[in-house]
Enzyme design. Sequence first.
Site, PDB file in Angstrom:
ATOM      1  CD  GLU A 138      -2.842   0.968   2.455  1.00 59.21           C
ATOM      2  OE1 GLU A 138      -2.795   0.025   3.262  1.00 59.21           O
ATOM      3  OE2 GLU A 138      -3.529   1.983   2.607  1.00 59.21           O
ATOM      4  NE  ARG A 192       2.712  -8.282   9.719  1.00 60.56           N
ATOM      5  CZ  ARG A 192       2.758  -7.131   9.062  1.00 60.56           C
ATOM      6  NH1 ARG A 192       3.795  -6.336   9.160  1.00 60.56           N
ATOM      7  NH2 ARG A 192       1.755  -6.738   8.323  1.00 60.56           N
ATOM      8  CE  LYS A 205       3.041   0.045   5.024  1.00 56.38           C
ATOM      9  NZ  LYS A 205       2.448   0.078   3.717  1.00 56.38           N
TER      10      LYS A 205
HETATM   11  P1  ATP Z   1       0.139  -1.730   7.201  1.00 52.04           P
HETATM   12  O1  ATP Z   1      -0.821  -2.884   7.087  1.00 52.04           O
HETATM   13  O2  ATP Z   1       0.544  -1.322   8.582  1.00 52.04           O
HETATM   14  O3  ATP Z   1      -0.122  -0.594   6.290  1.00 52.04           O
HETATM   15  P2  ATP Z   1       2.025  -3.452   5.932  1.00 52.04           P
HETATM   16  O4  ATP Z   1       3.427  -3.441   6.394  1.00 52.04           O
HETATM   17  O5  ATP Z   1       1.196  -4.661   6.017  1.00 52.04           O
HETATM   18  O6  ATP Z   1       1.478  -2.261   6.705  1.00 52.04           O
HETATM   19  P3  ATP Z   1       1.643  -3.377   3.085  1.00 52.04           P
HETATM   20  O7  ATP Z   1       1.977  -2.260   2.192  1.00 52.04           O
HETATM   21  O8  ATP Z   1       0.251  -3.866   3.118  1.00 52.04           O
HETATM   22  O9  ATP Z   1       2.023  -2.892   4.488  1.00 52.04           O
HETATM   23  O10 ATP Z   1       2.633  -4.582   2.854  1.00 52.04           O
HETATM   24  C1  ATP Z   1       2.906  -5.091   1.587  1.00 52.04           C
HETATM   25  C2  ATP Z   1       3.307  -6.526   1.676  1.00 52.04           C
HETATM   26  O11 ATP Z   1       4.414  -6.691   2.533  1.00 52.04           O
HETATM   27  C3  ATP Z   1       2.193  -7.383   2.223  1.00 52.04           C
HETATM   28  O12 ATP Z   1       2.086  -8.516   1.411  1.00 52.04           O
HETATM   29  C4  ATP Z   1       2.643  -7.733   3.599  1.00 52.04           C
HETATM   30  O13 ATP Z   1       2.151  -8.969   3.981  1.00 52.04           O
HETATM   31  C5  ATP Z   1       4.164  -7.713   3.463  1.00 52.04           C
HETATM   32  N1  ATP Z   1       4.787  -7.369   4.727  1.00 52.04           N
HETATM   33  C6  ATP Z   1       4.542  -6.272   5.466  1.00 52.04           C
HETATM   34  N2  ATP Z   1       5.260  -6.289   6.599  1.00 52.04           N
HETATM   35  C7  ATP Z   1       5.994  -7.430   6.584  1.00 52.04           C
HETATM   36  C8  ATP Z   1       6.942  -8.024   7.475  1.00 52.04           C
HETATM   37  N3  ATP Z   1       7.273  -7.449   8.625  1.00 52.04           N
HETATM   38  N4  ATP Z   1       7.482  -9.206   7.127  1.00 52.04           N
HETATM   39  C9  ATP Z   1       7.151  -9.786   5.967  1.00 52.04           C
HETATM   40  N5  ATP Z   1       6.279  -9.297   5.082  1.00 52.04           N
HETATM   41  C10 ATP Z   1       5.693  -8.116   5.377  1.00 52.04           C
HETATM   42 MG    MG Z   2      -0.940  -4.349   5.084  1.00 50.14          MG
END
Ligand code: ATP
Ligand code: MG
Length: 556
Positions: free
Chosen positions: A40, A265, A275
């Site tokens: 995102e 994660r 984030k």
């Molecule tokens: P938020 O949901 O807080 O906005 P997010 O870190 O999930 O943050 P996204 O932009 O949705 O943000 O993440 C993009 C991709 O990265 C998703 O597929 C998510 O599952 C993966 N991702 C995010 N954080 C991690 C992490 N700590 N370890 C592994 N994969 C991650």
């Molecule tokens: Mg997310």
Amino acid sequence: MNEILNKPSEKKSNFIREIIDEDLRTNKWNGRVHTRFPPEPNGYLHIGHAKSILLNYGLAKDYNGKFNLRFDDTNPEKEEQEYVDSIVEDVKWLGADFENRILFASDYFDEMYLFAIALIKKEKAYVCDLTAEQIRETRGTLTEPGIESPFRNRSVEENLSLFEQMKNGEFPDGTKTLRAKIDMASPNFNLRDPIMYRILHAHHHRQGDKWKIYPTYDWAHGIEDSIEKITHSICTLEFENHRPLYDWYLEQLEVYHPQQIEFARLNLNYTVMSKRRLLKLVQEKFVDGWDDPRMPTISGFRRRGYTPESIINFTDTIGVAKRDALSDFSLLEFAIRDDLNKKALRVMSVLKPLKVVITNYDGEEDIEAINNPEDITAGTRKLKFSKEIFIEQSDFMEVPVKGYHRLFLGGEVRLRYAYIIKCDEIVKDENDNIIELRCTYEQDTKSGSGTSTKKVKGVIHWISANNCVDAEVRLYDRLFTVENPNAEENWLDFINPNSLEIIENAKIEAGLLSAKFPTNFQFERMGYFCIDSKYSSAKKIVFNRTVSLKDSWTKK
Ligand code: ATP
Ligand code: MG
């Protein structure tokens, strides 16, 4: 561990690879593997995202498949072009090749709208007039079913007409939603008539003011994967409970249906990864932007001098798991050192200089120094040796402690690649600070060519006063003082006040004047460094310490 780090190409198998192997064996996807990374655009990418990118791209590469970069830009309120640009740059820097497939979920809004109409026609979706709060209140609990909305049984015609009016902007924000008609008694909350669309008169970074309704993440996400014909839709564990909903939508729509697979994660100790929290650190200026070298962001690590190879080796080492864990920052630093040890050119730079006058030396000579003992092809360079040199303040002790092998009054030490010197006199200023040492050198002790067999225990680095330039050097420590700030409600209270030390007048080899980012150097005995890409200028050279030579992270 060493062995794994040294062979990044030899991938460890994991449960996702096992699923793909099985799919290939049964020809489930006609031999295709197509993955994606769906960020995102509401912040910069961090090391957790790097893991996801490298996992998805690694699978595509190893199975001759494809990898998409897709922006999940369904929420107009927090998304910005700056984030899109930074994400593209970071994914490219990691070497994940999306072959120009930069895709945007918002480009599928028309299709999603048509899919919603299809569900309404199947009596599987309805327009609901409850407010967000009322929907929450009627969701039920773990032990009690939810309450069905009074609008649940609207006719198809009424739903179609209201949904169109929603789309046309005829209702204010928050007054209506489109909900899936599933099961208010489902043990899985996600299936209790979830919201598919909400009314939002917001400006979208790509769609402008075209849309007055926006799809929810859960409605949009599975459709995006379906449209792109993704085979293995890999996401993190928190979406496991959402999978039945994605499956339900795709089954109702009777469209292409990827397989979702969840993994744990990546979490790193001594930092935060959400984030929202990273944004707070930036907005409230606890750090100097998203790319501050103390941030766990890809751009921060890049600015600090980390290499893509070291991040790849690190993520390979920790592997892919089904259970959440906290990874050790020292493992990441181990991977950085391992990579830079092979690549970085050695130079002599003195961070906190102390002047040494060699009273019995006159003139100047060239001293040969090895550029990288790990890589003979890197060759040698000439260092100037002269009457005035600088050594590190910490390499001298007026009153040596027991076992101190460096310089002290009356003591001897070897200057790396050069001579053994002896300290004869300490010069102090009026405040009793040591400002200069007076030493003598022994001519026949020169490294490599001297005739003396004399040995001393200490060897220190040095730099000739007439062959160095001033630089600013920035040293970093962990950003938080507790191992898991994620778990702390008052996490900001645990910011390390000493996470950045700025040294204004370090002395660096004159040859470094032409250094360019992102070349990595080892300042002998002081760590790995690189030019700071933000603050270095023609007027002032600024170096960041990437990592110290020793592991300073292991619990003391
Ligand atoms: P938020 O949901 O807080 O906005 P997010 O870190 O999930 O943050 P996204 O932009 O949705 O943000 O993440 C993009 C991709 O990265 C998703 O597929 C998510 O599952 C993966 N991702 C995010 N954080 C991690 C992490 N700590 N370890 C592994 N994969 C991650
Ligand atoms: Mg997310």
